[in-house]
Design an enzyme around this catalytic site. Structure first.
Site, PDB file in Angstrom:
ATOM      1  N   HIS B 216       0.844  -1.397   0.125  1.00  0.00           N
ATOM      2  CA  HIS B 216       0.008   0.125   0.204  1.00  0.00           C
ATOM      3  C   HIS B 216       0.827   1.113   0.009  1.00  0.00           C
ATOM      4  O   HIS B 216       0.318   2.374  -0.047  1.00  0.00           O
ATOM      5  CB  HIS B 216      -1.145  -0.001   1.263  1.00  0.00           C
ATOM      6  CG  HIS B 216      -2.239  -0.813   0.781  1.00  0.00           C
ATOM      7  ND1 HIS B 216      -3.521  -0.402   0.916  1.00  0.00           N
ATOM      8  CD2 HIS B 216      -2.137  -2.308   0.519  1.00  0.00           C
ATOM      9  CE1 HIS B 216      -4.337  -1.522   0.675  1.00  0.00           C
ATOM     10  NE2 HIS B 216      -3.535  -2.438   0.101  1.00  0.00           N
ATOM     11  N   SER B 220       0.099  -1.123  -6.067  1.00  0.00           N
ATOM     12  CA  SER B 220       0.043  -2.596  -7.040  1.00  0.00           C
ATOM     13  C   SER B 220       0.865  -2.081  -8.354  1.00  0.00           C
ATOM     14  O   SER B 220       0.839  -1.079  -9.017  1.00  0.00           O
ATOM     15  CB  SER B 220      -1.210  -3.095  -7.269  1.00  0.00           C
ATOM     16  OG  SER B 220      -1.776  -3.477  -6.111  1.00  0.00           O
ATOM     17  N   LYS B 244     -14.449  -8.169  -7.879  1.00  0.00           N
ATOM     18  CA  LYS B 244     -13.551  -9.034  -9.041  1.00  0.00           C
ATOM     19  C   LYS B 244     -12.798 -10.066  -8.144  1.00  0.00           C
ATOM     20  O   LYS B 244     -12.830 -11.267  -8.523  1.00  0.00           O
ATOM     21  CB  LYS B 244     -12.828  -8.286  -9.601  1.00  0.00           C
ATOM     22  CG  LYS B 244     -12.283  -9.010 -10.916  1.00  0.00           C
ATOM     23  CD  LYS B 244     -11.287  -8.134 -11.895  1.00  0.00           C
ATOM     24  CE  LYS B 244     -10.543  -9.052 -12.862  1.00  0.00           C
ATOM     25  NZ  LYS B 244      -9.852  -8.123 -13.952  1.00  0.00           N
ATOM     26  N   ASP B 245     -12.109  -9.958  -7.083  1.00  0.00           N
ATOM     27  CA  ASP B 245     -11.561 -10.685  -6.110  1.00  0.00           C
ATOM     28  C   ASP B 245     -12.551 -11.793  -5.728  1.00  0.00           C
ATOM     29  O   ASP B 245     -12.248 -12.972  -5.483  1.00  0.00           O
ATOM     30  CB  ASP B 245     -10.993 -10.135  -4.885  1.00  0.00           C
ATOM     31  CG  ASP B 245      -9.504  -9.426  -5.190  1.00  0.00           C
ATOM     32  OD1 ASP B 245      -9.086  -9.623  -6.392  1.00  0.00           O
ATOM     33  OD2 ASP B 245      -9.045  -8.738  -4.458  1.00  0.00           O
ATOM     34  N   GLU B 288       5.459 -33.914   0.360  1.00  0.00           N
ATOM     35  CA  GLU B 288       4.485 -33.516  -0.234  1.00  0.00           C
ATOM     36  C   GLU B 288       4.751 -32.640  -1.432  1.00  0.00           C
ATOM     37  O   GLU B 288       5.680 -32.369  -1.983  1.00  0.00           O
ATOM     38  CB  GLU B 288       3.406 -32.371   0.639  1.00  0.00           C
ATOM     39  CG  GLU B 288       3.161 -33.018   1.971  1.00  0.00           C
ATOM     40  CD  GLU B 288       1.803 -33.771   1.647  1.00  0.00           C
ATOM     41  OE1 GLU B 288       1.796 -34.927   1.169  1.00  0.00           O
ATOM     42  OE2 GLU B 288       0.700 -33.029   1.858  1.00  0.00           O
TER      43      GLU B 288
END
Lengths: 253, 424
Positions: B216, B220, B244-245, B288
């Site tokens: 922030h 971005s 959208k997220d 894994e």
């Protein structure tokens, strides 16, 4: 370009999830049709009841199932009284009582399946040093468990020419390394069915696998049923959010 | 944080709180009106998705911890009790078990996004490094979590991985004893792993906070890799990206739910449904799936490195493998200084784009190599040769290709603005 990247991502996910194959030249057991497979798969209760019978009369001579309790048998379609009667056929050691003595009593539905041997060493001592594994989780503890267990139970054959077996060893085409300590446990007619099902090795193996799948994964049916509801909810919610997103973004595009 | 002039809220309760502790002003500034480039594609969903997975893991994990017993004699049984006798226990455990895999899927895609669009470049270097720190903490957490059910793979995985530290010269053995809390993987090991497995997610949460804070400050990055210049280039975070997220997250959850409900054990190893037995080694110990590429790099070094024509070994094969594996993560930290090309986005760097996509293919292939037994072959050659080649490309990509491209790749013309790149 977007599609290239996306297909790469999908490809990578697929490659990662390639199951690890056991080494060696072991033949993969053939795929059987199972009632519990697929998104709407369900337990076959009749087969499970027959499978329990096979377990009680054959497998339980050597194999414990410590994680299953008699009370769980109501899942197979038995009534509580029937479960009580099944449990009462077994004896468990309880105690100490008020005098400080251990004592034997008939098993109750809350007891777990009584093991054939008091401990692992006792099991090994009477089985040529081999430990018969506990069967509670056996189908989860092997790759492709149901087909594997079916394969082992039906996969006994004469060793190929040139392979000498020691006493107490047997040849099984689906066992990793082919040599297995367990003698062929099933033969046609060894367990009497009262529902008219064929009394063959294949049928016994099929029934006991149905029983063992339930024992390892008793919530399989509940899980698949809940999954359908969850997916329907998610699909509807996703559809709504797609429209919301489209509407909100319409003034940008 | 959000001090200074403040706009009044109409709601008196909100206003009362906000005038004393401006949380509403903060939320509005950082998640409401926060100016966000308007050209994000769906790759930009994976930060929010990873955050969702972290919370899912913490919540499901706390419930599991209420029923779990960290004792070598009881751990396996307590997990089976969760699966059979705890109400909804099977669902919570399958959510947690598969959640680890899906957390890694989200983070791998998130990291790929960062690399593809050059999100690690100036001024976002620290943001990227904090991300790599989160990734390292996740690996440690996931490894210790996998030990807790105390199945065969838990035990033998713990034995193999903790033994790696013995390769460190001088202090290696002492570190291993400290990790084990004794002289083999045993009850003290399980206890400390459980304590740390419970602690680490909160450490991750704290670093995620720093990661988001750093984000922030710089704002971005975006698919064009150019900074927003005017108001036309950005949108307020809410409602555009919150919605959208949410949509992207739901698509992700559908795939996650398919695994939880229809293939809950697919990503795990069957051997972990056999209780740990120190006397029986599994035929083939594998970690894994999300560790497999790194495991392949660990096993790629099968030779001692010494002074030629003498018997003097400087780096044993074991230490070489360990250094190679941890070095692969260290390279990620150095990435902002290995790739100094002024263009961020691979969209305008065709050469970088080709080498990066090849890097992804090699990384996946290394995962395959890691999943196979050590003596496996591919065609006429032992697979370890390909493991070494893959490792060489991984290192070469960072240490040779990226610096070379930084100097020599011309790149395409950048769009004048984000707004223009969307129109064009």
């Amino acid at each position: 370009m977007k599609t290239t990247i996306l297909s790469l991502m999908v490809l990578s996910l697929m490659a990662f999830s390639v199951p690890v194959m056991a080494s060696g030249d072991v033949e993969h057991p053939p795929h059987q049709h199972w009632h519990f497979n697929g998104m709407t798969g369900q337990f076959d209760k009749a087969a499970m009841q027959r499978g329990l019978k096979v377990y009680r009369e054959v497998c339980s001579a050597c194999h414990s199932m410590k994680r299953v309790a008699y009370r769980n048998l109501v899942d197979l379609g038995y009534t509580e009284d029937q479960v009580k009667n099944i449990a009462a056929e077994y004896t468990v050691t309880d105690g100490p009582n008020d005098e400080g003595e251990m004592f034997d009593r008939p098993a109750r539905p809350s007891d777990h399946f009584v093991s054939p041997y008091p401990n692992e060493n006792a099991a090994k001592a009477v089985n040529n040093g081999a430990l018969p594994p506990d069967l509670s989780l056996i189908v989860k503890a092997r790759h492709d468990g149901p087909n594997y267990v079916f394969g082992i139970l039906t996969g006994y054959e004469e060793p190929p020419h040139g392979h000498e077996l020691l006493p107490g060893q047997n040849w099984n085409k689906y066992m990793p390394g082919h040599v297995i300590a367990m003698a062929p446990p099933l033969s046609d007619g060894v367990v009497a069915y009262d529902d008219g099902s064929p009394q063959t090795v294949e049928q016994y193996a099929h029934d006991v696998v149905n029983f063992l799948v339930w024992a390892a994964d008793p919530y399989l049916e509940a899980r698949k049923r809940l999954g359908i509801s969850v997916l329907i909810f998610l699909l509807v919610f996703t559809g709504i959010m797609y429209s919301v997103k489209k509407k909100i973004w319409s003034d940008v595009h | 944080m959000a001090s200074g002039p403040r706009e009044k809220f109409d709601n008196p309760v909100v206003e009362w709180i906000d005038s004393r502790l401006p949380v509403f002003t903060l939320m509005n500034k950082e998640y409401g009106v926060f100016p966000t480039p308007k050209n994000f594609n769906y790759f930009w969903n994976f930060g929010a998705i990873a955050m969702f997975m972290l919370v899912t893991m913490i919540v499901s994990g706390i419930v599991l911890a209420m029923h779990y017993t960290a004792n070598v004699g009881m751990a396996f049984d307590s997990v089976e009790r969760i699966m059979r006798d705890v109400n909804g226990g099977w669902l919570i455990r399958y959510i947690h078990m598969n959640g680890a895999s899906f957390f890694f899927i989200a983070v791998f895609i998130h990291m790929f996004r960062g690399m593809y669009y050059g999100s690690y470049k100036q001024p976002r270097e620290l943001l990227w490094i904090l991300g790599v720190v989160i990734f390292l903490l996740m690996m440690a957490t996931a490894f210790m979590g996998y030990v807790l059910p105390w199945g065969q793979m838990s035990y033998w995985g713990a034995t193999v991985i903790t033994n790696l530290f013995s390769a460190i010269p001088l202090v290696g053995e002492k570190i291993v004893t400290l990790l084990w809390g004794g002289f083999s993987v045993d009850n003290p090991t399980l206890n400390r792993f459980f304590a740390l497995h419970y602690l680490m997610p909160f450490v991750i949460f704290a670093v995620v906070f720093l990661h988001v804070w750093a984000l922030h400050v710089t704002g971005s990055n975006n698919p064009a890799g150019i900074e927003p210049k005017t108001k036309k280039d950005t949108l307020p975070f809410h409602p555009y990206y919150t919605m959208k997220d949410t949509f992207g997250l739901l698509v992700f959850i559908i795939v996650y739910a398919l695994f939880v409900f229809y293939a809950p054990d697919y990503l795990g190893h069957p051997d972990n449904y056999t209780p740990a037995n120190p006397l029986v080694t599994p035929a083939h110990i594998v970690p894994e799936w999300y560790f497999l590429p790194f495991y392949a790099m660990l096993r790629a070094i099968t030779f001692d490195i010494g002074i030629p024509f003498t018997d003097i070994t400087i780096i044993s094969a074991k230490l070489g493998g360990v250094l190679t594996m941890f070095g692969s993560i260290a390279l990620l930290i150095l990435l902002p200084w290995l790739d100094t090309h002024p263009i961020r986005s691979a969209r305008y760097r065709p050469l970088f784009r080709t080498f990066l996509l090849l890097f992804v293919v090699v990384f996946v292939f290394l995962g395959y190599v890691g999943s196979q037994p050590a003596d496996a072959t591919l065609g006429p050659l032992p697979l370890s040769v390909f493991g070494l080649l893959g490792t060489a490309y991984y290192y070469g990509f960072f240490l040779v290709i990226l610096p070379w491209l930084s100097k020599n790749e011309k790149g395409r013309d950048l769009p004048a603005s984000i707004h223009e790149s969307v129109l064009g």
